[in-house]
Write a protein that holds these residues in place. Structure first.
Motif, PDB file in Angstrom:
ATOM      1  N   TYR A 117     -15.151  -1.408   4.938  1.00 30.25           N
ATOM      2  CA  TYR A 117     -15.758  -2.686   5.308  1.00 30.25           C
ATOM      3  C   TYR A 117     -14.777  -3.553   6.116  1.00 30.25           C
ATOM      4  O   TYR A 117     -15.190  -4.286   7.009  1.00 30.25           O
ATOM      5  CB  TYR A 117     -16.225  -3.465   4.084  1.00 30.25           C
ATOM      6  CG  TYR A 117     -17.339  -2.807   3.297  1.00 30.25           C
ATOM      7  CD1 TYR A 117     -18.342  -2.072   3.923  1.00 30.25           C
ATOM      8  CD2 TYR A 117     -17.400  -2.918   1.919  1.00 30.25           C
ATOM      9  CE1 TYR A 117     -19.363  -1.476   3.197  1.00 30.25           C
ATOM     10  CE2 TYR A 117     -18.419  -2.329   1.182  1.00 30.25           C
ATOM     11  CZ  TYR A 117     -19.398  -1.605   1.829  1.00 30.25           C
ATOM     12  OH  TYR A 117     -20.409  -1.024   1.105  1.00 30.25           O
ATOM     13  N   ALA A 118     -13.510  -3.475   5.753  1.00 32.52           N
ATOM     14  CA  ALA A 118     -12.501  -4.301   6.419  1.00 32.52           C
ATOM     15  C   ALA A 118     -11.988  -3.676   7.713  1.00 32.52           C
ATOM     16  O   ALA A 118     -11.413  -4.375   8.541  1.00 32.52           O
ATOM     17  CB  ALA A 118     -11.332  -4.556   5.469  1.00 32.52           C
ATOM     18  N   GLY A 119     -12.158  -2.371   7.854  1.00 35.08           N
ATOM     19  CA  GLY A 119     -11.596  -1.698   9.019  1.00 35.08           C
ATOM     20  C   GLY A 119     -10.082  -1.580   8.927  1.00 35.08           C
ATOM     21  O   GLY A 119      -9.373  -1.617   9.922  1.00 35.08           O
ATOM     22  N   VAL A 120      -9.596  -1.453   7.679  1.00 33.94           N
ATOM     23  CA  VAL A 120      -8.161  -1.346   7.401  1.00 33.94           C
ATOM     24  C   VAL A 120      -7.908   0.014   6.776  1.00 33.94           C
ATOM     25  O   VAL A 120      -8.718   0.504   5.986  1.00 33.94           O
ATOM     26  CB  VAL A 120      -7.711  -2.487   6.444  1.00 33.94           C
ATOM     27  CG1 VAL A 120      -6.274  -2.334   6.016  1.00 33.94           C
ATOM     28  CG2 VAL A 120      -7.939  -3.844   7.094  1.00 33.94           C
ATOM     29  N   ASN A 121      -6.783   0.614   7.106  1.00 31.50           N
ATOM     30  CA  ASN A 121      -6.432   1.917   6.570  1.00 31.50           C
ATOM     31  C   ASN A 121      -6.450   1.897   5.038  1.00 31.50           C
ATOM     32  O   ASN A 121      -5.920   0.974   4.411  1.00 31.50           O
ATOM     33  CB  ASN A 121      -5.038   2.310   7.084  1.00 31.50           C
ATOM     34  CG  ASN A 121      -4.623   3.688   6.674  1.00 31.50           C
ATOM     35  OD1 ASN A 121      -4.336   3.923   5.502  1.00 31.50           O
ATOM     36  ND2 ASN A 121      -4.592   4.591   7.621  1.00 31.50           N
ATOM     37  N   TYR A 122      -7.049   2.931   4.441  1.00 30.58           N
ATOM     38  CA  TYR A 122      -7.147   3.023   2.981  1.00 30.58           C
ATOM     39  C   TYR A 122      -5.775   2.960   2.324  1.00 30.58           C
ATOM     40  O   TYR A 122      -5.606   2.315   1.286  1.00 30.58           O
ATOM     41  CB  TYR A 122      -7.870   4.315   2.590  1.00 30.58           C
ATOM     42  CG  TYR A 122      -7.783   4.615   1.114  1.00 30.58           C
ATOM     43  CD1 TYR A 122      -8.545   3.895   0.202  1.00 30.58           C
ATOM     44  CD2 TYR A 122      -6.914   5.583   0.625  1.00 30.58           C
ATOM     45  CE1 TYR A 122      -8.458   4.145  -1.166  1.00 30.58           C
ATOM     46  CE2 TYR A 122      -6.822   5.845  -0.732  1.00 30.58           C
ATOM     47  CZ  TYR A 122      -7.590   5.115  -1.618  1.00 30.58           C
ATOM     48  OH  TYR A 122      -7.498   5.363  -2.952  1.00 30.58           O
ATOM     49  N   ASN A 123      -4.782   3.619   2.903  1.00 27.50           N
ATOM     50  CA  ASN A 123      -3.439   3.619   2.305  1.00 27.50           C
ATOM     51  C   ASN A 123      -2.839   2.211   2.265  1.00 27.50           C
ATOM     52  O   ASN A 123      -2.091   1.885   1.342  1.00 27.50           O
ATOM     53  CB  ASN A 123      -2.517   4.579   3.046  1.00 27.50           C
ATOM     54  CG  ASN A 123      -2.892   6.015   2.795  1.00 27.50           C
ATOM     55  OD1 ASN A 123      -3.382   6.368   1.723  1.00 27.50           O
ATOM     56  ND2 ASN A 123      -2.699   6.870   3.789  1.00 27.50           N
TER      57      ASN A 123
END
Length: 70
Positions: free
Chosen positions: A25-31
């Motif tokens: 949703y945020a468009g941020v890397n999961y790590n």
């Protein structure tokens, strides 16, 4: 230099989202999401990622960030 904690886990639980969903949703890397959740105190964060995470939760940055020490 201060320390902060991001309230990602609490906000995700309120919405019944997984950390993977937060990342999507945020468009941020999961790590990145996972590392922010796993650490109790952060002294550096990627502000563009914090902004995206706050926007995904539809909260202000102030509602996402908890200041631990200044």
């Amino acid at each position: 230099m201060g320390y902060v904690r991001l309230r990602i886990k609490e906000l995700a639980e309120q919405r019944s989202w997984t950390l993977k969903e937060v990342a999507d949703y945020a468009g941020v890397n999961y790590n990145t999401i996972r590392s922010y959740v796993q650490r109790d105190m952060l002294n550096t964060v990627d502000l563009s990622a914090v902004f995206k995470i706050a926007r995904a939760f539809d909260v202000s940055i102030e509602d996402l960030v908890e200041i631990l020490e200044e």
